[in-house]
Design an enzyme around this catalytic site. Sequence first.
Site, PDB file in Angstrom:
ATOM      1  N   ASP A 116       1.223  -1.517  -0.374  1.00 28.15           N
ATOM      2  CA  ASP A 116       0.188  -0.193  -0.177  1.00 28.15           C
ATOM      3  C   ASP A 116       0.904   1.068  -0.348  1.00 28.15           C
ATOM      4  OD1 ASP A 116      -1.935   1.657  -0.136  1.00 28.15           O
ATOM      5  OD2 ASP A 116      -3.013   0.961   1.862  1.00 28.15           O
ATOM      6  N   ALA A 117       0.863   1.530  -1.342  1.00 30.12           N
ATOM      7  CA  ALA A 117       2.088   2.364  -1.086  1.00 30.12           C
ATOM      8  C   ALA A 117       2.214   3.978  -2.283  1.00 30.12           C
ATOM      9  CB  ALA A 117       3.184   2.351  -2.225  1.00 30.12           C
ATOM     10  N   LYS A 118       0.744   4.086  -2.518  1.00 28.89           N
ATOM     11  CA  LYS A 118       0.094   5.083  -3.568  1.00 28.89           C
ATOM     12  C   LYS A 118       0.767   5.455  -4.585  1.00 28.89           C
ATOM     13  CE  LYS A 118      -3.821   4.988   0.173  1.00 28.89           C
ATOM     14  NZ  LYS A 118      -3.959   3.521   0.902  1.00 28.89           N
ATOM     15  N   ARG A 119       1.390   5.427  -4.715  1.00 28.62           N
ATOM     16  CA  ARG A 119       2.306   6.016  -5.802  1.00 28.62           C
ATOM     17  C   ARG A 119       2.302   6.412  -6.552  1.00 28.62           C
ATOM     18  NH1 ARG A 119       4.654   5.623  -1.009  1.00 28.62           N
ATOM     19  NH2 ARG A 119       7.101   4.797  -0.849  1.00 28.62           N
TER      20      ARG A 119
END
EC number: 4.1.1.23
Length: 303
Positions: free
Chosen positions: A103-106
């Site tokens: 869950d990095a939301k890059r």
Amino acid sequence: MRNFADILIEQSIQKKSVFVVGLDPDIAFFPHFLIKDTQDASQEVIANAIFQFNQIIIDAVADHVVAIKPQLAYYEVYGSHGIRALEETIAYARSKGLLIINDAKRGDIGSTSLAYAKAFLGQSPLSGDMVTVNPFLGSDGYLPFVDVAKNNGKGLFILLKTSNPSSHEIQNLSLEDGELLYFRIAENLHKLSLSTKGEHDYSFIGTVVGATYPLEAERIRQFLPHCIFLVPGFGMQGGKAEDLKVFFDAKGHGALISSSRGIIYCYMDNNPYWEATTAEEMHTLIQKAALQAKEQINAVRGI
């Protein structure tokens, strides 16, 4: 290279689970057997405690979840020691047969976006099987993730309608033609999903739709029949089991339901002495909470 959506669905069928547990380790909520002095502990000591915490959770939930979802901010805050704990967590989860959603939301553009994609969907110790991606920089921000995922047999989840209360401030903005911003993104995802379907009729390009927005989810599901939904917000954020049906297709496929705090900190519930919780008690309570959540979700799925 197999379409990752097929791998994900087949593992969900085999385990009879679409449940995902988020690994959001906050040392302020750790029992004392893991770490007692949180003020003066070194980052190395904290990182070791985080990995031990994650090991207990993974052992407790492995039979009931299809994936774990580390929230990267909780590891990055401790620098290289935190990243080491994340890499060790990923390796340990793999040894238990679990899939990993970073869950990095890059999200960036061009070569930077490509570098992020290689970091999280490549072959490094940090790489998982799926990653969350922020689409709000435009298509050149998320298309590199699509290409890398396809080439490596992995998947991604593009943010669409997130579970947080203020998501409407941006995602629900009305465009010139009256369409909402998040639905315009859904239109772009629909086009991509049509050309990237696997044997089970789902694309390796999924999307994030919060459990706290079931009415919006129903409309999105009708428009995105080939995208797997990652559904955060179940449990402590207010998402209810009875509202989950709209996220699935008629066969009970098409969505992964995620819960973090409601599972990993369940030993704190109505327990003023939670700091004295032992490893064995922690394992037992988390295992029970994960099983209960899985059964609630499967009841909605008709399984």
